[in-house]
Design an enzyme around this catalytic site. Structure first.
Site, PDB file in Angstrom:
ATOM      1  N   ASP A 517      45.139  34.593  30.826  1.00 32.62           N
ATOM      2  CA  ASP A 517      45.214  34.580  32.288  1.00 32.62           C
ATOM      3  C   ASP A 517      44.950  33.156  32.764  1.00 32.62           C
ATOM      4  O   ASP A 517      44.954  32.214  31.976  1.00 32.62           O
ATOM      5  CB  ASP A 517      44.248  35.607  32.894  1.00 32.62           C
ATOM      6  CG  ASP A 517      42.780  35.253  32.640  1.00 32.62           C
ATOM      7  OD1 ASP A 517      42.517  34.181  32.046  1.00 32.62           O
ATOM      8  OD2 ASP A 517      41.911  36.037  33.032  1.00 32.62           O
ATOM      9  N   PHE A 518      44.739  33.008  34.051  1.00 29.55           N
ATOM     10  CA  PHE A 518      44.500  31.661  34.553  1.00 29.55           C
ATOM     11  C   PHE A 518      43.042  31.260  34.490  1.00 29.55           C
ATOM     12  O   PHE A 518      42.703  30.161  34.119  1.00 29.55           O
ATOM     13  CB  PHE A 518      44.947  31.593  36.018  1.00 29.55           C
ATOM     14  CG  PHE A 518      46.375  31.182  36.176  1.00 29.55           C
ATOM     15  CD1 PHE A 518      47.128  30.797  35.087  1.00 29.55           C
ATOM     16  CD2 PHE A 518      46.964  31.171  37.424  1.00 29.55           C
ATOM     17  CE1 PHE A 518      48.444  30.421  35.226  1.00 29.55           C
ATOM     18  CE2 PHE A 518      48.280  30.795  37.578  1.00 29.55           C
ATOM     19  CZ  PHE A 518      49.013  30.424  36.482  1.00 29.55           C
ATOM     20  N   ARG A 519      42.190  32.215  34.918  1.00 30.90           N
ATOM     21  CA  ARG A 519      40.856  31.774  35.269  1.00 30.90           C
ATOM     22  C   ARG A 519      39.756  32.139  34.292  1.00 30.90           C
ATOM     23  O   ARG A 519      38.640  31.665  34.430  1.00 30.90           O
ATOM     24  CB  ARG A 519      40.497  32.313  36.656  1.00 30.90           C
ATOM     25  CG  ARG A 519      41.033  31.432  37.746  1.00 30.90           C
ATOM     26  CD  ARG A 519      40.920  32.106  39.086  1.00 30.90           C
ATOM     27  NE  ARG A 519      42.247  32.326  39.638  1.00 30.90           N
ATOM     28  CZ  ARG A 519      42.857  31.488  40.451  1.00 30.90           C
ATOM     29  NH1 ARG A 519      42.256  30.400  40.830  1.00 30.90           N
ATOM     30  NH2 ARG A 519      44.070  31.731  40.888  1.00 30.90           N
ATOM     31  N   ASN A 590      52.595  38.564  37.981  1.00 30.26           N
ATOM     32  CA  ASN A 590      52.895  38.007  36.668  1.00 30.26           C
ATOM     33  C   ASN A 590      54.352  37.565  36.555  1.00 30.26           C
ATOM     34  O   ASN A 590      55.232  38.105  37.219  1.00 30.26           O
ATOM     35  CB  ASN A 590      52.580  39.025  35.576  1.00 30.26           C
ATOM     36  CG  ASN A 590      51.091  39.263  35.468  1.00 30.26           C
ATOM     37  OD1 ASN A 590      50.322  38.513  36.051  1.00 30.26           O
ATOM     38  ND2 ASN A 590      50.697  40.290  34.746  1.00 30.26           N
ATOM     39  N   HIS A 609      55.907  36.660  42.331  1.00 37.27           N
ATOM     40  CA  HIS A 609      55.906  35.228  42.024  1.00 37.27           C
ATOM     41  C   HIS A 609      57.139  34.827  41.234  1.00 37.27           C
ATOM     42  O   HIS A 609      57.144  33.821  40.539  1.00 37.27           O
ATOM     43  CB  HIS A 609      54.613  34.844  41.301  1.00 37.27           C
ATOM     44  CG  HIS A 609      53.409  34.904  42.205  1.00 37.27           C
ATOM     45  ND1 HIS A 609      52.127  34.773  41.753  1.00 37.27           N
ATOM     46  CD2 HIS A 609      53.312  35.090  43.542  1.00 37.27           C
ATOM     47  CE1 HIS A 609      51.282  34.872  42.779  1.00 37.27           C
ATOM     48  NE2 HIS A 609      51.990  35.071  43.863  1.00 37.27           N
TER      49      HIS A 609
HETATM   50  P1  CNA Z   1      43.722  35.102  37.345  1.00 37.62           P
HETATM   51  O1  CNA Z   1      43.260  34.334  38.522  1.00 37.62           O
HETATM   52  O2  CNA Z   1      43.676  34.408  36.042  1.00 37.62           O
HETATM   53  O3  CNA Z   1      42.822  36.413  37.258  1.00 37.62           O
HETATM   54  C1  CNA Z   1      42.916  37.326  36.203  1.00 37.62           C
HETATM   55  C2  CNA Z   1      41.864  38.402  36.393  1.00 37.62           C
HETATM   56  O4  CNA Z   1      42.012  39.355  35.383  1.00 37.62           O
HETATM   57  C3  CNA Z   1      40.439  37.887  36.327  1.00 37.62           C
HETATM   58  O5  CNA Z   1      39.667  38.496  37.316  1.00 37.62           O
HETATM   59  C4  CNA Z   1      39.982  38.307  34.945  1.00 37.62           C
HETATM   60  O6  CNA Z   1      38.589  38.537  34.898  1.00 37.62           O
HETATM   61  C5  CNA Z   1      40.748  39.572  34.758  1.00 37.62           C
HETATM   62  N1  CNA Z   1      41.018  39.863  33.356  1.00 37.62           N
HETATM   63  C6  CNA Z   1      41.601  39.079  32.437  1.00 37.62           C
HETATM   64  N2  CNA Z   1      41.699  39.720  31.257  1.00 37.62           N
HETATM   65  C7  CNA Z   1      41.138  40.940  31.443  1.00 37.62           C
HETATM   66  C8  CNA Z   1      40.928  42.040  30.594  1.00 37.62           C
HETATM   67  N3  CNA Z   1      41.322  42.039  29.332  1.00 37.62           N
HETATM   68  N4  CNA Z   1      40.320  43.113  31.112  1.00 37.62           N
HETATM   69  C9  CNA Z   1      39.917  43.143  32.391  1.00 37.62           C
HETATM   70  N5  CNA Z   1      40.092  42.127  33.240  1.00 37.62           N
HETATM   71  C10 CNA Z   1      40.697  41.036  32.782  1.00 37.62           C
HETATM   72  O7  CNA Z   1      45.155  35.669  37.550  1.00 37.62           O
HETATM   73  P2  CNA Z   1      45.807  36.344  38.839  1.00 37.62           P
HETATM   74  O8  CNA Z   1      46.862  37.228  38.332  1.00 37.62           O
HETATM   75  O9  CNA Z   1      44.828  36.902  39.780  1.00 37.62           O
HETATM   76  O10 CNA Z   1      46.430  35.091  39.534  1.00 37.62           O
HETATM   77  C11 CNA Z   1      47.693  35.103  39.915  1.00 37.62           C
HETATM   78  C12 CNA Z   1      48.501  34.061  39.143  1.00 37.62           C
HETATM   79  C13 CNA Z   1      48.326  34.113  37.694  1.00 37.62           C
HETATM   80  C14 CNA Z   1      49.928  34.336  39.349  1.00 37.62           C
HETATM   81  O11 CNA Z   1      50.469  33.319  40.097  1.00 37.62           O
HETATM   82  C15 CNA Z   1      50.588  34.384  37.988  1.00 37.62           C
HETATM   83  O12 CNA Z   1      51.827  33.768  38.024  1.00 37.62           O
HETATM   84  C16 CNA Z   1      49.653  33.700  37.116  1.00 37.62           C
HETATM   85  N6  CNA Z   1      49.656  34.028  35.701  1.00 37.62           N
HETATM   86  C17 CNA Z   1      50.502  34.928  35.185  1.00 37.62           C
HETATM   87  C18 CNA Z   1      50.478  35.195  33.844  1.00 37.62           C
HETATM   88  C19 CNA Z   1      51.432  36.213  33.304  1.00 37.62           C
HETATM   89  O13 CNA Z   1      52.529  36.329  33.808  1.00 37.62           O
HETATM   90  N7  CNA Z   1      51.014  36.963  32.302  1.00 37.62           N
HETATM   91  C20 CNA Z   1      49.577  34.543  33.004  1.00 37.62           C
HETATM   92  C21 CNA Z   1      48.716  33.611  33.569  1.00 37.62           C
HETATM   93  C22 CNA Z   1      48.764  33.357  34.915  1.00 37.62           C
END
Ligand code: CNA
Length: 835
Positions: A517-519, A590, A609
């Site tokens: 993920d991102f954060r 995503n 997105h």
């Molecule tokens: P984010 O900000 O990284 O948040 C992810 C959330 O998911 C966080 O609160 C984490 O704690 C939670 N998390 C991660 N893994 C787990 C898990 N295994 N179990 C439970 N909770 C979990 O990402 P957001 O989606 O909120 O932010 C939006 C962005 C991320 C969008 O613009 C996407 O384009 C972008 N993104 C997308 C991907 C993808 O397409 N897979 C990957 C990374 C980022």
């Protein structure tokens, strides 16, 4: 253009009183050069139809407010708008007769590819020939040549016009080329079978009304702004094939060549995606809006701002000093001594008058005094491209977005959050401060350890839980009594109370597929961008940064391109919601395409997105073959636009860019939802963060995530809000078990993955999160952009290890990736730092 009816003295008084306390939203400056040109064209437009002679209209009642997408408009007009039109005259004038031949050449619905026959191409050419033969178009051509925006030879000019108006393009990215400027502006289209787009031409309106496809519902206007039957611009409400257009503005009586000339000029003079020009034509002040779609027009329409007649009335009604009148007349005044003093006073009076006029114009077009013109911009246009919703971070959004949260009461956590976020603190700081104020508000909260040590909420009405917050990734957790999450919601589902489930998802649902993920600290993609020396992690999605250096984004894109990763149990759970007929829509942030890959159909999915399925120039939006863009990016090359030579990017929405049109389905979906599930998102990106607050206040909202985020950080949770914290695969499996769906999901997953699914994608036994070496990114050690050097994460299935599995190119998203744009060719240059 005909002036408007008289404004009452009372109205004037109200305006003057209002002036005392309200700020004035100064209107955009008038473009004098274009005003002069367009006035010339107005005079040259001898084919313009005369109201009362060549046509008559019957305005009838004033239409009421209808929200976009609501097709139940009350009818305030029992008769048609057009009482008569001299059709013989229309047929005699070549531009009109050829124009009318084009009106049945198009598929009404976006998403349905257009097929242009040879006859239709001939009709397009004949129409352009007729237009180019008019004095209006000759004058515009001369002007454009003088400015260097066209060449004097007519063939080049015609080819420019053809591209601008008739070149087909994708409006709905999931279909073939389904639209063009001419169709949108003059013929009209329908989007998703739910709403009308474009349709700004009076001849088409008349013909469709005559065929009973259009039902005029009334004019749109403010009380002080009653239209006349001889006005040449009108705001109308109508239905077309049963769909309602809440407000549509059109020229009435103007010739096709006049409109083509205006919009073509503005289009060629500007390179912006959306251009608004304020001009004075005849006695009216107009805004002309032109929106670009690559090399063609996306939409174009007029908006009436005011009439000279009204402004004149205003001056007449004010008890002006004679000297002020001299100044207002625009005459040059030479004054000395006492006369100068008197003129200075008069000048102050004039300034006041002008301010009143400005305010009046704002009131006139907007009606809402506190918001003046900006509110008109949003409501009256009803053009989505104008009401731009762009992607931005939550901190920006909290200052800008106006989405109303649910009512949490005057002392709610949200109101504290708002107060805090209105300050200049960065978001993360805001949220940690929020936790502190949350503790102060509720003594049952206490700091109790780190995120890593916090256990998931396993539900149950009386269980307590340590609740990590997104704002305290490193540590502070708090304790409270939760509302029973999974159990309560699964009871509602089993009782049949949830038949319109909306899912809002983020990167957390794909971490089990091996995509960071991102954060998440340490493993998130943002944490791994340091090597690119970008000023801040989100810059990787900043369009200006990309314009300057696309390499960081392309490196990230290489990680995220669909093909290497497979959907996991969570995706299949959502697919099962659809399978059971319960999924109203899934809104995903995503960009990995895994939702489509697991079989969630297009019409149930909003990829807010964007996705990698299509690509286009980041500057002029000319489409580019997605497959060729991918090949170039995968080989560290930069795909280059064949039209303007700027960098091409996959159609991923960057910060500040418009979200796809499909996103706007939310305005219908969220009010209709009877259960909202929020999963795997930090709710830090707008407009998603606010979207979750737009379900009805009685609708249950369930958060499945590792941490409490957004409104779920409220203490205590709002009634009807539930959350289950912990590893998502674990939580979702328990949810599925409670619903009795677990084995069905396993079967579905096995059949789709051809029986070769990586076993760790199945949550077979309930291990405490952190003990299952195959589960998710919590165990995936990442380097570089997240995965290089990592052990094989769950859900990621290299094609070679899956004999018999469908290769990446056979899935639906891959199919659309291979759509080619015959006009695009790859022209790639090395992306190495030396170039
Ligand atoms: P984010 O900000 O990284 O948040 C992810 C959330 O998911 C966080 O609160 C984490 O704690 C939670 N998390 C991660 N893994 C787990 C898990 N295994 N179990 C439970 N909770 C979990 O990402 P957001 O989606 O909120 O932010 C939006 C962005 C991320 C969008 O613009 C996407 O384009 C972008 N993104 C997308 C991907 C993808 O397409 N897979 C990957 C990374 C980022």
């Amino acid at each position: 253009m005909a002036p408007r009816s008289a404004m009452s003295c009372f109205g004037l008084l109200v305006i003057m009183l209002a002036m005392v306390s309200l700020p004035i939203d100064a209107s955009q400056a008038v473009n004098q050069e274009l005003s002069d040109l367009f006035n010339e064209l107005w005079k040259l437009d001898t084919n313009r139809m005369k109201p009362g002679t060549d046509y008559t209209i019957s305005l009838q009642g004033k239409a009421g407010y209808v929200s976009q997408g609501n097709n139940n408009a009350r009818d305030h007009a029992s008769s048609p708008l057009f009482s008569s039109v001299d059709e013989n005259k229309l047929k005699r004038i070549t531009t009109y007769s050829r124009f009318m031949k084009l009106l049945d050449n198009y598929e009404r619905s976006t998403g349905v590819a257009e097929h242009v026959t040879a006859d239709e191409v001939t009709e397009n050419n004949l129409f352009l020939d007729a237009v180019m033969g008019t004095e209006v178009m000759k004058r515009v051509h001369k002007y454009l040549v003088s400015k260097g925006f066209s060449r004097s030879d007519l063939r080049t000019f015609k080819s420019q016009l053809y591209t601008i108006w008739f070149r087909l393009y994708h409006r709905d990215r999931n279909a073939g080329e389904d639209s063009c400027g001419f169709e949108h502006v003059f013929v009209g289209e329908t989007k998703f079978g739910t709403e009308i787009a474009g349709f700004h031409n009076w001849v088409q309106f008349y013909l469709q009304e005559k065929s009973r496809n259009v039902d005029y519902k009334g004019y749109k206007a403010r009380d002080l702004d009653m239209p006349d039957t001889d006005d040449h611009i009108l705001n109308l409400q109508f239905s077309w094939h049963g769909l309602v257009k809440p407000v549509s503005s059109s020229f009435v009586g103007a010739s096709p060549e006049f409109e083509i000339a205006l919009y073509t000029t503005i289009f060629l003079l500007n390179t912006h995606r959306s251009t608004t020009v304020v001009v004075n034509i005849d006695q009216c002040q107009l805004e002309l809006v032109v929106v670009r779609h690559g090399r063609s027009i996306g939409t174009a329409y007029p908006k009436l701002l005011s009439t000279a007649h009204l402004v004149a009335q205003l001056q007449v009604r004010l008890p002006l000093h004679p000297l002020s009148k001299v100044l207002l007349s625009g005459k040059t005044v030479h004054a000395t001594g006492d006369t100068f003093q008197r003129f200075a006073l008069a000048e102050a009076e004039v300034e006041c008058v002008l301010q009143i006029q400005t305010f009046y114009v704002a009131l006139y077009v907007g009606g809402d005094m506190s918001k003046a013109r900006s509110s008109w911009d949003k409501r009256a246009s009803q053009e989505r491209v104008l009401t731009r919703v762009t992607r931005h971070s939550a901190s920006q959004a909290r200052q800008k977005e106006k989405i109303q949260p649910q009512d949490f009461g005057p002392d709610s956590h949200e109101s504290q959050q708002k107060k805090l976020s209105d300050s200049s603190f960065p978001l993360v700081q805001d949220l940690s401060l929020m936790s502190v104020s949350g503790q102060a508000a509720s003594l049952s909260w206490k700091v109790s350890g780190s995120e890593g040590s916090s256990g998931p909420n396993h539900g149950g009405p009386s269980s307590s839980v340590t609740k990590p917050t997104e704002s305290s990734p490193g540590g502070s957790t708090v304790k409270h009594s939760p509302q029973s999450g999974l159990a309560s919601v699964s009871r509602l589902v089993k009782l049949g109370r949830c038949k319109n489930v909306v899912v809002v998802a983020g990167a957390g649902i794909s971490t089990a597929s091996g995509i960071p993920d991102f954060r998440t600290p340490g493993t998130g993609l943002y944490a791994n961008l340091a090597k690119y020396d970008i000023p801040y992690p989100e810059a990787v999605f900043n369009i200006d940064y990309f314009s300057n250096d696309p390499r960081p984004f392309f490196s990230l894109a290489k990680e995220l391109y669909p093909g290497t990763h497979r959907p996991n149990y969570i995706h299949y759970f959502i697919q099962m919601l659809h399978h059971k007929g319960l999924l109203l829509r899934m809104y995903t942030q995503n960009i990995d395409g895994l939702e489509k890959m697991c079989g969630i159909p297009d019409d149930k999915l909003v990829e807010a997105h964007g996705s990698f399925a299509t690509a286009s120039c980041h500057l002029c939006y000319t489409p580019f073959c997605a497959q060729e863009a991918k090949s170039a990016i995968m080989s560290d090359m930069v795909p280059v636009c064949t039209f303007c030579e700027a960098t091409v990017k996959p159609d991923i929405v960057f910060f500040g860019e418009d979200l796809p049109e499909k996103y706007f389905l939310h305005s219908k979906d969220f009010p209709k939802a009877d259960l909202l599930i929020v999963m795997g998102t930090s709710l830090q990106i707008e407009p998603f963060a606010s979207l979750v607050n737009t379900v009805r206040s009685t609708v249950p909202r369930l958060l499945l995530n590792r941490n409490a985020v957004g409104p779920f950080q409220k203490v205590p949770l709002k009634r009807g809000d539930y959350m289950e914290l912990g590893d998502l695969v674990d939580t979702v499996r328990r949810f599925a078990e409670m619903l009795g769906w677990h084995s069905e999901i396993q079967d579905l997953m096995a059949s789709r993955e051809n029986g070769t699914v990586h076993t760790s994608s199945f949550p077979a036994i309930s291990l405490p999160s952190g003990n299952d070496p195959g589960r998710g990114t919590t165990q995936t050690k990442t380097t570089g952009l997240g995965r290089r050097g990592a052990s094989e994460p769950s859900g990621r299935l290299p094609p070679k290890s899956r004999p018999g599995a469908r290769g990446p190119s056979s899935n639906s998203s891959e199919k659309s990736e291979s759509e080619t744009d015959s006009k695009s060719t790859v022209s790639a240059v090395s992306s190495s730092p030396s170039t």
